[in-house]
Design a protein around this motif. Structure first.
Motif, mmCIF file in Angstrom:
data_model
loop_
_atom_site.group_PDB
_atom_site.id
_atom_site.type_symbol
_atom_site.label_atom_id
_atom_site.label_comp_id
_atom_site.label_asym_id
_atom_site.label_seq_id
_atom_site.Cartn_x
_atom_site.Cartn_y
_atom_site.Cartn_z
ATOM 1 N N SER A 158 -24.630 33.602 -0.081
ATOM 2 C CA SER A 158 -23.767 34.649 -0.641
ATOM 3 C C SER A 158 -24.131 34.996 -2.082
ATOM 4 C CB SER A 158 -22.302 34.215 -0.573
ATOM 5 O OG SER A 158 -22.052 33.096 -1.417
ATOM 6 N N GLY A 166 -8.764 37.625 -5.803
ATOM 7 C CA GLY A 166 -10.035 37.086 -6.249
ATOM 8 C C GLY A 166 -10.193 35.609 -5.979
ATOM 9 N N SER A 167 -11.310 35.240 -5.377
ATOM 10 C CA SER A 167 -11.603 33.841 -5.104
ATOM 11 C C SER A 167 -13.084 33.700 -4.777
ATOM 12 C CB SER A 167 -10.765 33.325 -3.936
ATOM 13 O OG SER A 167 -11.122 31.993 -3.607
ATOM 14 N N VAL A 168 -13.665 32.562 -5.198
ATOM 15 C CA VAL A 168 -15.057 32.260 -4.850
ATOM 16 C C VAL A 168 -15.126 30.970 -4.030
ATOM 17 C CG1 VAL A 168 -16.075 33.473 -6.817
ATOM 18 C CG2 VAL A 168 -15.369 31.082 -7.076
ATOM 19 N N SER A 184 -17.934 41.351 3.388
ATOM 20 C CA SER A 184 -18.662 41.704 2.166
ATOM 21 C C SER A 184 -19.354 43.056 2.305
ATOM 22 C CB SER A 184 -19.694 40.618 1.835
ATOM 23 O OG SER A 184 -19.068 39.397 1.543
ATOM 24 N N ALA A 207 -17.855 30.489 -1.296
ATOM 25 C CA ALA A 207 -19.233 30.724 -1.729
ATOM 26 C C ALA A 207 -20.220 29.812 -1.001
ATOM 27 C CB ALA A 207 -19.350 30.508 -3.233
ATOM 28 N N SER A 259 -20.340 36.571 -10.938
ATOM 29 C CA SER A 259 -19.247 37.547 -10.918
ATOM 30 C C SER A 259 -18.778 37.862 -12.332
ATOM 31 C CB SER A 259 -18.082 37.006 -10.079
ATOM 32 O OG SER A 259 -18.469 36.769 -8.746
ATOM 33 N N LEU A 295 -21.536 31.458 -8.177
ATOM 34 C CA LEU A 295 -20.965 32.745 -7.814
ATOM 35 C C LEU A 295 -19.941 33.185 -8.852
ATOM 36 C CD1 LEU A 295 -20.803 35.080 -5.872
ATOM 37 C CD2 LEU A 295 -19.126 33.804 -4.520
ATOM 38 N N ALA A 296 -19.146 32.240 -9.370
ATOM 39 C CA ALA A 296 -18.203 32.588 -10.434
ATOM 40 C C ALA A 296 -18.948 33.095 -11.661
ATOM 41 C CB ALA A 296 -17.360 31.371 -10.796
ATOM 42 N N ASP A 299 -12.865 29.383 -12.933
ATOM 43 C CA ASP A 299 -12.936 28.840 -11.570
ATOM 44 C C ASP A 299 -12.727 27.335 -11.570
ATOM 45 O OD1 ASP A 299 -13.612 28.918 -8.669
ATOM 46 O OD2 ASP A 299 -15.338 27.759 -9.347
ATOM 47 N N SER A 320 -16.410 38.364 -4.233
ATOM 48 C CA SER A 320 -15.434 37.560 -4.980
ATOM 49 C C SER A 320 -14.043 38.175 -5.028
ATOM 50 C CB SER A 320 -15.926 37.324 -6.416
ATOM 51 O OG SER A 320 -16.065 38.545 -7.115
ATOM 52 N N ARG A 373 -20.128 27.776 -5.618
ATOM 53 C CA ARG A 373 -18.964 28.497 -6.132
ATOM 54 C C ARG A 373 -19.035 28.636 -7.651
ATOM 55 N NH1 ARG A 373 -13.322 26.301 -4.817
ATOM 56 N NH2 ARG A 373 -12.789 27.883 -6.359
#
Length: 366
Positions: A223, A214-216, A149, A219, A97, A93-94, A325, A284, A90
């Motif tokens: 992904s 919006g959220s990770v 996705s 993750a 993003s 991924l944050a 995040d 995300s 996560r």
């Protein structure tokens, strides 16, 4: 000019270039160090207690084979899973993003020649939202059985194509028409999303809202593939076009005077920014203000030359959303704040401060 003066001029030019490289190396090094530090803190933060050193050892142990601490019993299976399967994906991924949205924002501000432009101005986010919400409310029956996705990315691409078709005039892409078409299409698609949300079952509403804000939190290592590939391709393409982007920012006439094909360049940048935004939103959700604020911050520190500004923008976007995040999952623990809410709380006041303190240098007062 005498031949004796020419070596002196070349020497001064080399010295100026060296100073520019040195000055750019300082913020890049600081940002990279900060990103690594936040990764360690993210890996060590959560309900399962893990020290920063142990979090770093777990990551290294998965990347490098036969590390002794991975089998000597000093690290538990629960700690390993918490860091490698949940916290690290996560955080990464944050970061991806944030980097993608910041880069897309910088591109869009050039494409439409508007310092208030951001990745969602052309309705790409709204298109992605429609695709994702269709999958949520229909249980996967929509969009030919695509995942959420995949459907979100497909919706973003469709929105991009529609804006490009609506914005063309006499074979050229008009910045003003792009903004107008994007705003109108975004409003229409947002209305579709709202209708789908209020007509779906109650158990789907939470999933829809978390995606829209919006959220990770979901993750996984797998992904990370799509946003990583999209960011790498977009970065290579855009960094190669940095000089042309400088010319385009000065106006179409100035760009044409130095040999830049403005219509072709604007179209290419539009496709890059839209596909990059679609790839990020697909994994995300809708996260605002990153693509609006971060490019302005980069301009304040290193100027408007895209050869210098774009690397800082990507790294600053990475750091900003990784920190956001980390705060999102710790400020109200054990509950989690959607990233879009947190970035709006931070981004809106910060952007107002930028307008007052650094507006001219950031390009807001042009």
């Amino acid at each position: 000019m005498t031949s004796a003066a020419q070596p002196t001029i070349h020497k001064k030019g080399r010295e100026r270039g060296s100073r520019r490289r040195l000055s750019l190396a300082i913020p890049i090094s600081a940002l990279v160090a900060s990103i690594l530090a936040v990764l360690v803190v993210s890996g060590a933060t959560g309900q399962v207690e893990v020290s920063g050193i142990d979090a770093a050892k777990i990551v290294i142990g998965h990347l490098v084979a036969d590390m002794p601490w991975m089998s000597d019993g000093s690290l538990s299976t629960l700690q390993d899973q918490a860091v490698w399967q949940f916290r690290l994906p996560r955080a990464l991924l944050a970061g991806l993003s944030g980097a993608g949205l910041a880069l897309a924002g910088a591109i869009m501000q050039v494409v439409v020649r508007n310092p208030l432009a951001e990745p969602y101005i052309l309705g790409v986010s709204s298109g992605a939202s429609v695709g994702a919400v269709l999958v949520i409310v229909s249980g996967g029956a929509a969009f030919a059985g695509l995942t959420m996705s995949g459907a979100a990315f497909a919706g973003a691409v469709i929105a991009c194509i529609l804006v490009a078709l609506l914005a063309r005039r006499r074979g050229e892409l008009s910045p003003t028409r792009m903004i107008l078409a994007g705003v109108a299409l975004g409003s229409l698609l947002s209305a579709v999303t709202s209708y789908l949300t209020i007509t779906t079952d109650a158990q789907n509403v939470v999933s829809v809202m978390f995606f829209l804000l919006g959220s990770v939190s979901a993750a996984t290592m797998s992904s990370l593939l799509i946003p990583t590939v999209a960011l790498l391709i977009a970065s290579v393409a855009v960094f190669g076009l940095a000089r042309s982007m400088n010319a385009l920012l000065a106006g179409d006439e100035s760009a044409l005077a130095v040999g830049v094909r403005t219509t072709r360049l604007r179209g290419a940048l539009l496709v890059i920014a839209s596909l990059l935004t679609g790839a990020i939103v697909a994994v995300s959700g809708g996260i605002g203000f990153v693509g609006l604020v971060i490019p302005h911050v980069a301009r304040i520190f290193v100027g408007s030359d895209h050869r210098r500004m774009l690397p800082i923008t990507v790294l600053a976007g990475t750091l900003f959303l990784m920190v956001a995040d980390l705060l999102a999952r710790t400020v109200a623990a054990p509950s989690e704040i959607p990233l879009g809410i947190l970035t709006a709380f931070v981004g809106a006041p910060f952007f107002l401060w930028l307008m007052r303190r650094g507006g001219e240098k950031a390009g807001i007062d042009r």
